[in-house]
Design a protein around this motif. Structure first.
Motif, PDB file in Angstrom:
ATOM      1  N   ILE A  16       0.806  -1.154  -0.080  1.00 38.38           N
ATOM      2  CA  ILE A  16      -0.058   0.166  -0.085  1.00 38.38           C
ATOM      3  C   ILE A  16       0.852   1.094  -0.035  1.00 38.38           C
ATOM      4  O   ILE A  16       1.801   1.324   0.876  1.00 38.38           O
ATOM      5  N   PRO A  17       0.909   2.082  -1.026  1.00 33.63           N
ATOM      6  CA  PRO A  17       1.791   3.253  -1.070  1.00 33.63           C
ATOM      7  C   PRO A  17       1.543   4.258   0.001  1.00 33.63           C
ATOM      8  O   PRO A  17       2.585   4.865   0.617  1.00 33.63           O
ATOM      9  N   THR A  18       0.331   4.466   0.552  1.00 30.85           N
ATOM     10  CA  THR A  18       0.356   5.398   1.693  1.00 30.85           C
ATOM     11  C   THR A  18      -0.500   4.563   2.831  1.00 30.85           C
ATOM     12  O   THR A  18      -1.237   3.935   2.629  1.00 30.85           O
ATOM     13  N   PRO A  19      -0.148   5.006   4.084  1.00 34.12           N
ATOM     14  CA  PRO A  19      -1.084   4.229   5.114  1.00 34.12           C
ATOM     15  C   PRO A  19      -2.533   4.593   5.312  1.00 34.12           C
ATOM     16  O   PRO A  19      -2.574   5.867   4.700  1.00 34.12           O
ATOM     17  N   PRO A  20      -3.275   3.783   5.632  1.00 29.48           N
ATOM     18  CA  PRO A  20      -4.805   4.436   5.989  1.00 29.48           C
ATOM     19  C   PRO A  20      -4.790   5.592   6.768  1.00 29.48           C
ATOM     20  O   PRO A  20      -3.937   5.908   7.607  1.00 29.48           O
ATOM     21  N   ARG A  21      -5.829   6.533   6.473  1.00 32.15           N
ATOM     22  CA  ARG A  21      -6.142   7.832   7.306  1.00 32.15           C
ATOM     23  C   ARG A  21      -6.411   7.165   8.630  1.00 32.15           C
ATOM     24  O   ARG A  21      -6.132   7.941   9.489  1.00 32.15           O
ATOM     25  N   VAL A  22      -7.185   6.050   8.828  1.00 36.77           N
ATOM     26  CA  VAL A  22      -7.787   5.504  10.244  1.00 36.77           C
ATOM     27  C   VAL A  22      -6.901   4.096  10.577  1.00 36.77           C
ATOM     28  O   VAL A  22      -7.161   3.578   9.581  1.00 36.77           O
ATOM     29  N   ILE A  23      -6.860   4.220  11.995  1.00 34.06           N
ATOM     30  CA  ILE A  23      -6.096   2.966  12.320  1.00 34.06           C
ATOM     31  C   ILE A  23      -7.464   2.254  13.227  1.00 34.06           C
ATOM     32  O   ILE A  23      -7.801   2.811  14.067  1.00 34.06           O
ATOM     33  N   THR A  24      -7.518   1.032  12.612  1.00 34.95           N
ATOM     34  CA  THR A  24      -8.405   0.209  13.194  1.00 34.95           C
ATOM     35  C   THR A  24      -7.652  -0.627  14.543  1.00 34.95           C
ATOM     36  O   THR A  24      -6.332  -0.560  14.535  1.00 34.95           O
TER      37      THR A  24
END
Length: 101
Positions: A16-24
């Motif tokens: 994934i090029p950028t991490p997700p905006r929300v961390i579960t």
């Protein structure tokens, strides 16, 4: 006769090029495990580098330890996310349904 069998779940994963905006919660648990692995690897390489008498081996061990330290620092940056703000900006279930129509 030899037969080569590959494991069923060993497929190439696209990073994934950028991490997700929300961390579960699951993301947080994975990050915690990864941080622990990186810190342990860094400590071991540092310890063995201190014990090494051959300068080339010492340098190689230090280099590997620094790599794990960089990975640790990179993972830490992924934890600096304001989940409340990111969640507030996500569309709700009704808004998402309207956007898909």
């Amino acid at each position: 006769m030899t037969t080569t069998v590959s494991p069923p779940n060993q497929q190439m994963q696209v990073p994934i090029p950028t991490p997700p905006r929300v961390i579960t919660t699951k993301d947080l648990l994975y990050l915690k495990d990864a941080l622990s692995w990186e810190l342990t690897a860094f400590k071991k390489f540092h310890f063995f580098a201190q014990q090494a008498t051959n300068p080339q081996i010492k340098q190689a061990l230090d280099k590997a330890g620094q790599m794990h330290q960089r990975h640790y620092q990179k993972l830490l940056t992924h934890l600096q996310v304001d989940n409340y703000t990111a969640m507030a900006n996500l569309p709700g279930p009704q808004q998402a349904q309207q956007l898909s129509q």
